[in-house]
Design an enzyme around this catalytic site. Structure first.
Site, mmCIF file in Angstrom:
data_model
loop_
_atom_site.group_PDB
_atom_site.id
_atom_site.type_symbol
_atom_site.label_atom_id
_atom_site.label_comp_id
_atom_site.label_asym_id
_atom_site.label_seq_id
_atom_site.Cartn_x
_atom_site.Cartn_y
_atom_site.Cartn_z
ATOM 1 N N SER A 49 0.451 2.456 8.135
ATOM 2 C CA SER A 49 -1.003 2.357 8.060
ATOM 3 C C SER A 49 -1.550 2.329 6.640
ATOM 4 C CB SER A 49 -1.649 3.520 8.825
ATOM 5 O OG SER A 49 -1.147 4.763 8.371
ATOM 6 N N ASP A 336 -10.087 9.159 5.885
ATOM 7 C CA ASP A 336 -9.855 9.982 7.067
ATOM 8 C C ASP A 336 -8.712 10.941 6.749
ATOM 9 O OD1 ASP A 336 -7.441 8.630 7.438
ATOM 10 O OD2 ASP A 336 -8.148 7.451 9.147
ATOM 11 N N HIS A 339 -5.486 9.136 5.328
ATOM 12 C CA HIS A 339 -5.543 7.886 4.560
ATOM 13 C C HIS A 339 -6.510 7.951 3.385
ATOM 14 C CE1 HIS A 339 -4.359 6.612 8.744
ATOM 15 N NE2 HIS A 339 -3.348 6.153 8.017
#
Length: 721
Positions: A49, A336, A339
């Protein structure tokens, strides 16, 4: 009308000659397409991610592994792209620094060409096949298979020789390993043989590297994994929100073992090179001391819920309840819970790109992209961009001269939508030349006076707020004559560093972008005789550039001077000053005629004029047609229409108002467009039709199609004779 049949009767072999000419030009086009492909070092991206650009949008997967919903992307992408951040990722900035566009998600159905590489990364992916497989993420083995499929396409489309060259030159970027450890529960960790598990993860990674190497890849970039136990996502689940020391231990074991493995591979694989970026240290430093790096918060995320906003509820689509969102994600290290924010990603990318050996070793990514080429070879792979003009194009040159704050914009809220700290651009974010550079596959073109820049591989920006074509216009700025002198100095530097042949090629291929004239008329209202003087001085600058080898000019027409907010705010009924608008039109008409004359006088001269006055006027009158809400007032300022330019509180008067969302506005301050408007203008300038950008758009100038066709048509004509 004479038909082709009649022509053939009159001249029996003319048809054959026409066929030869068409085939000749067709072959040029085909050759150009393949030539263009190999002008850049491609970038292939693998991982999780941290690098996923939205591949998970296109697979059947739980929302916990997707980010294609608000507020993800809010600072850059509209609609959200699927990136796990408020904006761009580390890999996006690396592409920018390498002179590449954003590398597309391999699974995005809108892309079927991958001229600059492909991004295979998938949120949740691990080096181990079994990591998150129940959620159908694209594990690293599957990503390698997609790369193998793409390699076959390259061989089919380009042939073996060009494909092998492409794959050998390319850089392969990885972010992988975190998920293999984060999936472990506390029970798993307490019963785990750390060294054995780490060895399995690194073994799988090594097999992927080997697969890429066997296909011709030689240059790998990968970061260390962070101290996973201290991520807000992990700490929120810990008693007292402390770090999970077991996860930190396994993170450190992984990084040490992986560094050793990379060194071994350089001995085993001929020509293998790598850049190992110390992401763990860079992230830890910003978590512990955020203010040192320009952040306000390092140990909590911008978006989420619970302690440290560490519950992964951002966006409200993951079944974890309500979420909170901070006011300014650029003030946070994390967007978040797991991340980084776009601001942090930019800093990490800069370290990965050109950090020293303490940060990125044994090479940084800049070295991998340049390979064994010197900067002399690298500079001519791109069409350079040189920028001249006023505040519409100033990237911050006025930060470095002795001038007034009226002519500076290096303070909040300027830059708030993109630059932190403010860069000196007169907008909430990027300006027209920034987007033109992006469309041309170039990084942001640096301010010539910025002391941090001493190489200008892709061009330079000389523009200065307040600058006029005439020397007497606002002398506290950098006049156009001085900007030309700076360019002359840079030409000497190119000749010294590159040699005459390469320097001349660079200057001939380059595009020269101008925005100037408005300040000359604002400083000398209603004096029509100035039009001839302004056009004459501007022509002299064009002539000097032509004499140095420049052939391709882009210039925007004036803004609608009589309808500028500060003018309207002082007039009865807030009407436009039509006399000043007439002068604007006189200038534009005279400039258009002069440019047409120059195409007859100067060999190889090409130009693009952009109808900026028309496009601004259209949006002032009907903003909603163009996706805006407000066209007749500024986002930042004070007074009627916010037309007094007090934006930022550094000018008189000190008071100012600021709108909630600059993306709703045409103008950021009373004189200058918002980033949203600049993007619209840049797109029209880049690829608009002849009603907007004429006789060529900028895309045509950068691709140089006109010159190629003229050159090859003349050659074909000689052949036919």
């Amino acid at each position: 009308m004479i038909s082709f049949r009649h022509m053939a009767v009159a001249n029996s072999d003319l048809g054959f000659r026409l066929v030869v000419l068409c085939l000749f030009l067709l072959l040029i086009g085909c050759e150009s397409s393949q030539r263009h492909f190999n002008k850049h070092v491609a970038l292939f991206i693998f991982g999780d991610s941290l690098f996923d650009p939205g591949n998970n949008n296109y697979i059947n997967i739980d929302p916990g592994f997707q980010a294609n919903f608000w507020p993800y992307g809010e600072s850059y992408f509209n609609p959200p792209s699927g990136r796990f951040s408020n904006g761009r990722l580390i890999s996006d900035f690396i592409a920018e620094y390498a002179g590449l566009p954003l590398i597309p998600a391999y699974l995005d159905p809108h892309y079927n060409e991958f001229l600059y590489g492909a991004n295979f990364a998938s949120g949740g992916a691990g080096a181990l096949v079994e990591t998150n497989t129940k959620n159908f993420v694209l594990d690293l083995k599957t990503q390698l298979q997609y790369f193998s499929d793409l390699e076959k396409r390259y061989r089919k489309d380009l042939g073996d020789v060009k494909t092998e060259q492409l794959l050998s030159d390319a850089v392969y970027l990885f972010s992988c390993g975190c998920n293999d450890y984060l999936v472990l529960t506390s029970n798993n960790l307490s019963n785990l043989h750390y060294e054995e598990y780490v060895g399995t993860v690194i073994g799988n990674l090594t097999n992927v590297f080997k697969g890429i190497y066997e296909k011709g890849g030689r240059k790998i970039g990968i970061g260390t994994i962070p101290q996973l136990g201290c991520l807000p996502y992990v700490r929120a689940q810990q008693p007292g929100n402390t770090c999970n020391q077991e996860l930190n231990t396994i993170s450190s074991l992984h990084n040490r073992a992986f560094s050793k493995k990379l060194q071994e591979l350089t001995q085993q694989f001929e020509g293998f090179m790598f850049a190992n970026y110390d992401h763990s240290t860079a992230l830890s430093e910003r978590m512990k001391n955020p203010s040192k790096y320009g952040f306000k918060v390092g140990d909590s995320s911008c978006c989420g819920s619970g302690p440290l906003r560490g519950i992964y509820s951002c966006g409200g689509k993951r079944g974890l309840g309500e979420f909170e969102l901070c006011d300014n994600p650029d003030g946070y290290v994390f967007f978040d819970a797991p991340h980084p924010s776009e601001a942090a990603c930019r800093q990490f990318a800069e370290l990965f790109w050109n950090g020293d050996s303490k940060v990125t070793s044994p090479y940084n990514l800049k070295s991998l992209f340049h390979g064994s080429e010197s900067s002399q070879g690298h500079v001519n792979k791109h069409v350079a961009l040189f920028i001249f003009g006023d505040s519409l194009f100033d990237p911050g040159n006025n930060n470095y001269i002795n001038t007034t704050t009226d002519l500076q914009a290096n303070f909040w809220p300027y830059g708030e939508s993109y630059f932190n700290p403010p860069s000196g651009r007169f907008s909430d974010g990027r300006i027209i030349p920034d987007f033109i550079a992006e469309f041309a596959g170039l990084p942001l073109i640096p301010a010539y006076l910025d002391p941090h820049n001493n190489e200008f591989l892709y061009g330079a920006n000389f523009a200065s707020a307040g600058a006029g074509v005439l020397n007497e216009t606002l002398p506290s700025s950098i006049t156009l004559k001085t900007q030309l002198q700076y360019f002359t100095d840079l030409v000497k530097q190119y000749r010294k560093n590159l040699g005459d042949v390469k320097a001349e090629q660079l200057l001939s291929d380059a595009v020269y972008l101008f925005s100037c004239g408005s300040n000359d008329y604002q400083s000398n209202l209603y004096q029509e005789e100035y039009v001839g003087m302004v056009i004459g001085n501007l022509t002299q600058v064009f002539k000097a550039i032509h004499e140095k080898g420049g052939r391709k000019i882009g210039i925007n027409m004036l803004t609608p001077l009589g309808c500028l907010l500060p003018i309207r705010a002082t007039r009865p009924g807030n009407s436009c000053d039509e006399k000043l608008n007439i002068i604007s039109s006189l200038h534009d008409n005279a400039l258009s005629k002069k440019l047409q004359d120059l195409t007859q006088q100067w060999e190889g001269f090409m130009y693009s004029t952009f109808e900026l006055q028309t496009e601004i006027t259209n949006r002032m009158k009907n903003p909603s047609k163009y996706g805006l809400k407000v066209g007749n007032s500024a986002c930042c300022g004070i007074g009627p229409f916010r037309a007094i330019n007090s934006c930022g509180g550094k000018r008189e008067p000190r008071e100012f108002e600021l709108c909630d969302n600059p993306y709703d506005y045409l103008l950021f301050d009373p004189f200058h467009p918002t980033e949203a408007a600049n993007l619209q203008f840049a797109k029209l300038y880049w690829e608009g039709d002849s009603k907007v950008a004429s006789p060529y758009n900028l895309k045509s100038l950068f691709q140089g199609m006109h010159n190629d066709i003229v050159q090859h048509t003349n050659l074909a004509a000689r052949f036919m004779d």
